[in-house]
Design a protein around this motif. Structure first.
Motif, mmCIF file in Angstrom:
data_model
loop_
_atom_site.group_PDB
_atom_site.id
_atom_site.type_symbol
_atom_site.label_atom_id
_atom_site.label_comp_id
_atom_site.label_asym_id
_atom_site.label_seq_id
_atom_site.Cartn_x
_atom_site.Cartn_y
_atom_site.Cartn_z
ATOM 1 N N ARG A 100 8.487 6.949 -6.374
ATOM 2 C CA ARG A 100 7.344 7.653 -5.770
ATOM 3 C C ARG A 100 6.045 6.947 -6.148
ATOM 4 N NH1 ARG A 100 9.946 12.788 -8.017
ATOM 5 N NH2 ARG A 100 8.936 11.902 -9.826
ATOM 6 N N PHE A 101 5.113 6.918 -5.210
ATOM 7 C CA PHE A 101 3.816 6.314 -5.496
ATOM 8 C C PHE A 101 2.968 7.255 -6.343
ATOM 9 C CE2 PHE A 101 5.133 3.507 -2.167
ATOM 10 C CZ PHE A 101 4.501 2.306 -2.468
ATOM 11 N N ALA A 137 -5.238 3.826 2.377
ATOM 12 C CA ALA A 137 -4.937 2.824 1.343
ATOM 13 C C ALA A 137 -5.421 1.451 1.801
ATOM 14 C CB ALA A 137 -3.438 2.796 1.059
ATOM 15 N N ASP A 169 -2.130 2.323 -5.782
ATOM 16 C CA ASP A 169 -1.038 3.151 -6.270
ATOM 17 C C ASP A 169 0.205 2.301 -6.526
ATOM 18 O OD1 ASP A 169 -2.856 5.157 -5.809
ATOM 19 O OD2 ASP A 169 -1.838 5.957 -4.048
ATOM 20 N N ASP A 178 -0.679 7.303 1.907
ATOM 21 C CA ASP A 178 -2.139 7.347 1.855
ATOM 22 C C ASP A 178 -2.684 6.608 3.070
ATOM 23 O OD1 ASP A 178 -4.847 7.161 1.361
ATOM 24 O OD2 ASP A 178 -4.641 6.220 -0.605
ATOM 25 N N ASP A 220 0.846 -1.182 0.000
ATOM 26 C CA ASP A 220 0.000 0.000 0.000
ATOM 27 C C ASP A 220 0.889 1.242 0.000
ATOM 28 O OD1 ASP A 220 -2.648 -1.007 0.022
ATOM 29 O OD2 ASP A 220 -2.583 -1.344 2.186
ATOM 30 N N ASN A 221 0.363 2.306 -0.547
ATOM 31 C CA ASN A 221 1.058 3.585 -0.563
ATOM 32 C C ASN A 221 1.173 4.081 0.884
ATOM 33 O OD1 ASN A 221 1.800 6.279 -0.738
ATOM 34 N ND2 ASN A 221 0.433 6.744 -2.439
ATOM 35 N N ARG A 228 4.544 2.490 -7.776
ATOM 36 C CA ARG A 228 5.729 3.361 -7.800
ATOM 37 C C ARG A 228 6.086 3.713 -9.238
ATOM 38 N NH1 ARG A 228 7.854 -0.839 -4.196
ATOM 39 N NH2 ARG A 228 7.595 -0.145 -2.072
ATOM 40 N N GLU A 264 -0.940 7.660 -8.168
ATOM 41 C CA GLU A 264 -2.335 7.219 -8.079
ATOM 42 C C GLU A 264 -2.726 6.436 -9.337
ATOM 43 O OE1 GLU A 264 -6.751 9.229 -7.379
ATOM 44 O OE2 GLU A 264 -4.964 10.497 -7.375
#
Length: 138
Positions: free
Chosen positions: A97-98, A62, A90, A59, A55-56, A92, A100
């Motif tokens: 970086r994650f 998430a 999400d 967030d 999971d991000n 990477r 959406e």
């Protein structure tokens, strides 16, 4: 394994074979899946699914991991495909970086000649543009 590899390789739908043993290691992946996740086959094979696709952490709500795990479990236990609702999950980007993303996943148990689940086939359609109204993400 060769039978399953031959079945997913030519598919244009992003597809991932998951070994149902603890950790849910990735057993095989097709080229469209490599393209949507941004990782090549060598980086994916043998790795635990949720180690590569957590999971991000930015967030706080998430829920992709828990929803995907529940769907895979349902497919394995029922012996039938399980279609998930559109899911935010999400991923990477090239810089780690994650970003959406939204997906429409289908999880299908694949069995041997004795009816035992030997793999879980995870297929996705990316629907990010559809969900975000053509704005895209990232």
């Amino acid at each position: 394994m060769a039978r399953f590899r031959a079945e997913i390789a030519p598919s244009s739908r992003p597809s991932l074979l998951i070994d149902p043993q603890p950790g849910l290691p990735i057993a095989e992946v097709n080229a469209p899946y490599e393209a949507v996740c941004g990782l090549d086959r060598k980086a994916l094979i043998g790795q635990p699914l949720f180690l590569l696709f957590p999971d991000n952490p930015d967030d706080p709500i998430a829920d992709g991991v828990s929803h995907l795990y529940a769907s895979l479990k349902k497919a394995a236990e029922s012996g039938r495909p399980h279609a998930m609702e559109v899911q935010r999950y999400d991923v990477r980007d090239g810089d780690g970086r994650f970003v959406e993303r939204y997906w429409r996943p289908l999880n299908t148990p694949l069995t041997d000649g004795f009816g035992r689940v030997v793999f879980l086939l995870h297929q996705v359609d990316e629907v990010t543009d559809e969900v975000l109204g053509g704005k895209g993400a990232g």
